[in-house]
Design a protein around this motif. Sequence first.
Motif, PDB file in Angstrom:
ATOM      1  N   ASP A 140      51.633  22.685  52.993  1.00  0.00           N
ATOM      2  CA  ASP A 140      52.024  22.216  51.662  1.00  0.00           C
ATOM      3  C   ASP A 140      53.525  21.934  51.633  1.00  0.00           C
ATOM      4  O   ASP A 140      53.982  20.895  51.154  1.00  0.00           O
ATOM      5  N   ILE A 163      56.521  21.607  40.758  1.00  0.00           N
ATOM      6  CA  ILE A 163      55.360  22.162  41.445  1.00  0.00           C
ATOM      7  C   ILE A 163      54.568  23.042  40.486  1.00  0.00           C
ATOM      8  O   ILE A 163      55.094  23.549  39.490  1.00  0.00           O
ATOM      9  N   SER A 165      50.538  25.501  40.458  1.00  0.00           N
ATOM     10  CA  SER A 165      49.248  25.837  41.055  1.00  0.00           C
ATOM     11  C   SER A 165      48.170  25.578  40.017  1.00  0.00           C
ATOM     12  O   SER A 165      48.269  26.079  38.885  1.00  0.00           O
ATOM     13  N   PHE A 235      50.786  30.260  46.261  1.00  0.00           N
ATOM     14  CA  PHE A 235      51.869  29.630  45.510  1.00  0.00           C
ATOM     15  C   PHE A 235      53.206  30.310  45.805  1.00  0.00           C
ATOM     16  O   PHE A 235      54.233  29.643  45.960  1.00  0.00           O
ATOM     17  N   THR A 265      47.931  23.978  45.051  1.00  0.00           N
ATOM     18  CA  THR A 265      49.212  23.275  44.901  1.00  0.00           C
ATOM     19  C   THR A 265      49.061  21.897  44.276  1.00  0.00           C
ATOM     20  O   THR A 265      48.233  21.086  44.709  1.00  0.00           O
TER      21      THR A 265
END
Length: 419
Positions: A140, A163, A165, A235, A265
Amino acid sequence: MLTTAPRGTKDIMPSDVNAWRYLEETMRKICAQYGYKEIRTPVFEHTELFQRGIGDTTDVVEKEMYTFTDRGNRSITLRPENTASAVRAYVEHKLSKDDAATKFYYIGPMFRYDRPQAGRLREFHQFGVEALGVTGPNVDAEIILLAVQVLQSLGLKDLKLKINSVGCPKCRPQHREKLQAFFKPNFDELCKDCQGRFDRNPLRLLDCKNPHCHELGEGAPSLEECLCDECKEHFEGLKQLLTAAGVEYEVDHNLVRGLDYYTKTAFEIQYAPLGAQSAVCGGGRYDGLVQEISGDEARPGIGFAMGMERVLLALEKQNLLPEFDESIDAYVVCPKQENFALAFKTAIELRRAGFKVEYDFNGRSMKSQMKQANKFQAKQVLIFGEDELSRNAVTVRNMATSEQHEIAVNDIISYFNTL
């Protein structure tokens, strides 16, 4: 109209192609550094691939796909994105049998029936990256770093990485229930699309572009409070790796992306000077997509797509595109057509030797041909005049200094090799 391109499409003219090549070459170079190999998938696929892969509650599937029935009575769709196609190729060519990561990149046109706007047309181009077969947050982080490096290498500085989750099938049901309980008192105020998604996929309510639905979603339950231990650990691992790499980021718990296949993600890179349409790149993890498409064992994956028109728009606004050298090495001037055979032969020999050469097709005057040489930004002009040819020579003029001298026809290649 036969003389205009369809609405939402655009010709990429020769004057624009150098900028596209510059962009593509930068992307290819960085992908090679990261070990990603190019894949080229068909421009159209079976419609079911996108219905199952993207999700039938998304705006893309419900409103934006170009779908038609072919002569074999099959439903076919011009690809609106390329992740589903890349995963289909991954399954079809049995790459999932390999224990190592499979790393693709692609560059090509996509098609969505949407309102045309600056940097986003109905036929648009995407650069994208997919990594399949790896579960941990390290890939990721690699994917995100690759995207950031491409944009930074192009000179873009005011980048904002967001970003989030979005959970997994273990923790999403709890969030789903909380969302439905949150929106239910205002169900009648939701737009028709959101009312239809309320039961099928309430997470899509957070991604609605309707301003009133957006207001109704303020304060909605966050996925963060529902994440399972596995998603939390993943995460946290991603955040640690980004910090270790020196990449700044912002956690945005409302970031859900527009496609149903995302798990864990999700990320987006924004370029503030573009204004309201600031997103230039977005992506995330899709651990269930291989299984959804193939019906076989689940294989993890993550990727992103970058809108190339939008990136070019950003580069143009910030004057970040380099100057492109469109000059040619030589322009052949031949005022009399009866002498053209020798001039033509010389031009071809220079081209075969690797030089860029042009000449006049129409037998115009010497003055007109010299003007044309200037338009082509010719470095040298070869003049096949009557007097020179009588001496088996040509006049070579340096267009920058206006200096000129005679050279034997047989010595032209050797002369140009010394320049």
